[in-house]
Enzyme design. Structure first.
Site, PDB file in Angstrom:
ATOM      1  N   ASP A 186     -42.556  42.829  35.480  1.00 12.87           N
ATOM      2  CA  ASP A 186     -42.769  43.028  36.911  1.00 12.87           C
ATOM      3  C   ASP A 186     -43.756  41.989  37.457  1.00 12.87           C
ATOM      4  O   ASP A 186     -44.694  41.579  36.763  1.00 12.87           O
ATOM      5  CB  ASP A 186     -43.351  44.435  37.117  1.00 12.87           C
ATOM      6  N   GLU A 211     -39.451  38.948  36.740  1.00  7.59           N
ATOM      7  CA  GLU A 211     -39.276  38.986  38.193  1.00  7.59           C
ATOM      8  C   GLU A 211     -40.189  37.927  38.807  1.00  7.59           C
ATOM      9  O   GLU A 211     -41.327  38.207  39.166  1.00  7.59           O
ATOM     10  CB  GLU A 211     -39.639  40.381  38.739  1.00  7.59           C
ATOM     11  N   ASP A 293     -36.200  46.936  45.264  1.00  8.71           N
ATOM     12  CA  ASP A 293     -37.021  46.351  46.340  1.00  8.71           C
ATOM     13  C   ASP A 293     -36.157  45.804  47.468  1.00  8.71           C
ATOM     14  O   ASP A 293     -36.390  46.079  48.640  1.00  8.71           O
ATOM     15  CB  ASP A 293     -37.871  45.193  45.803  1.00  8.71           C
TER      16      ASP A 293
END
Length: 406
Positions: A186, A211, A293
């Site tokens: 992340d 990410e 997201d």
């Protein structure tokens, strides 16, 4: 290959190039007894051909979605209990689908106030770090950040040896004791990629993806045609991990979701290649349309909903490592689910893999077509087109897309 082996051959899965990933949650999943829900779906996920399921953060978090971790060794979360998580992981192992853990190590919410009155100490829980574990730029006594700040919570200082030692021990626990096999990192912009390399080498996941999300290049009229600097930043991050991690191909997402609105010329770069990370380093490019997201109820940057099958026809029939989003697969109706499965079937049967060759034939405003590998041809858009030659047979088609094979 024996996936239970502790001495995983790092990179074997990346070299093989035949992964299809599934994001197994959205932003609202924490409200819905999630581990139980997913356990029921494991047989279908396996039968559909997914190799790995990215699960939401499984550890205790200050926020229900899991992205403000606190006690990293507690597996009781809003997604369900430790017992239910382990039942899910067991079911996945039975069905030969790997579990991908969401690794949130850029920031961590403290338990007690320390230096400057901030919650930057971790007293009373495992990994009971003090203020030296927190970067000086987010209220701690550590060094400055090696990446971008995640605002509002203490950011972890990965330059500290004790922090890295503890994180590696935790990752090994997730990998070897809990039973996660893959990692998703992340907010990878928040700390240097060299630490991701160290963490992968220390815990030896079978597959990793980061990410690294920053903004595409825009001008006063919208998205730039040329996104080379954007994809280069993602590639620099992959390089920084020692090439051990793949990365989400945000460049392809940004371009593809403009292209499907009638700008398919965007899908061929100046060198005649696909314009995202996929066009430069397909074996490390995880292509996707949406995630928790960009889509879901957050909808920060959603793919146009009336074009998602064109989007899936593109990523599932192209090189790279495609990933399918939970919402599209399970919440948008049986027709979409079955069309995605059909495309996945074609990908496997015709052996399209992350490094398959690609020859772009058309990239006009209303039409894109390409030949992938030796035996697959596809088009998207409402322009009429089909491949020349009697050797081509229609494999599958739907609204504004079609796929042929030899």
């Amino acid at each position: 290959m024996d996936y239970t082996s502790k001495q995983t051959d790092l990179g074997a899965v990346i070299r093989n190039g035949r992964e299809i990933l599934f994001q197994g949650f959205n932003w609202e999943s924490c409200k819905h007894d999630w581990w139980r829900n997913l356990e029921r779906k494991v047989p279908d996920i396996s039968k559909s051909g997914f190799t790995s399921v990215w699960l939401p953060p499984a550890t205790h978090s200050f926020a229900p979605e899991g992205y403000l971790p606190q006690n990293l060794y507690s597996l009781n979360s809003s997604y369900g209990s430790e017992h239910l998580l382990k039942a899910l992981l067991h079911k996945m192992k039975q069905h030969k689908v790997r579990a991908m853990a969401d690794i949130v190590i850029n920031h961590r919410v403290g338990t007690t106030q320390g230096h400057g009155g901030k919650y930057n100490r971790y007293d009373g829980i495992p990994l009971s770090w003090d203020e030296h574990a927190v970067t000086s730029c987010t209220g701690g006594l550590g060094n400055g950040s090696t990446g971008d700040n995640f605002h509002g919570v203490p950011n972890i200082d990965h330059t500290q040896h004790f922090v890295r030692k503890d994180i590696i021990a935790w990752l090994r626990w997730l990998r070897n004791t809990v039973g996660f096999q893959d990692f998703r990192f992340d907010f990878a912009r928040g700390y240097s990629a060299k630490y991701v390399k160290e963490y992968i080498e220390g815990a030896r996941p079978i597959f990793s993806v980061g990410e690294y999300w920053d903004s595409c290049n825009y001008n006063s009229h919208g998205l730039d045609y040329n996104q080379d600097s954007h994809r280069q930043r993602i590639i620099n991050w992959i390089d920084g991990t020692g090439q051990l991690s793949a990365a989400f191909d945000f460049t392809t997402k940004g371009i593809l979701q403009e292209a499907v609105k009638g700008q398919f010329w965007r899908l061929r770069d100046a060198q005649g290649k696909p314009p995202g990370v996929m066009g430069w380093w397909p074996s490390r490019a995880v292509t996707f349309l949406d995630n928790h997201d960009t889509g879901s109820t957050q909808a920060h940057w959603p793919f146009p909903s009336n074009h998602i099958m064109e989007g899936y026809a593109y990523i599932l029939m192209h090189p790279g490592i495609p990933s399918v989003f939970y919402d599209h697969f399970y919440d948008w109706g049986d027709s979409i689910h079955n069309q995605i499965v059909k495309l996945m079937d074609v990908r496997r049967q015709q052996d399209i893999h992350s490094r398959s060759s690609i020859k772009i034939l058309e990239a006009q405003s209303n039409l894109y077509s390409a030949i992938i590998g030796d035996k697959v041809c596809m088009k998207i858009g409402d322009g009429s087109w089909c491949p020349a030659g009697k050797e081509w047979t229609l494999a599958t088609s739907g609204h504004k897309y079609a796929v042929w094979h030899k």
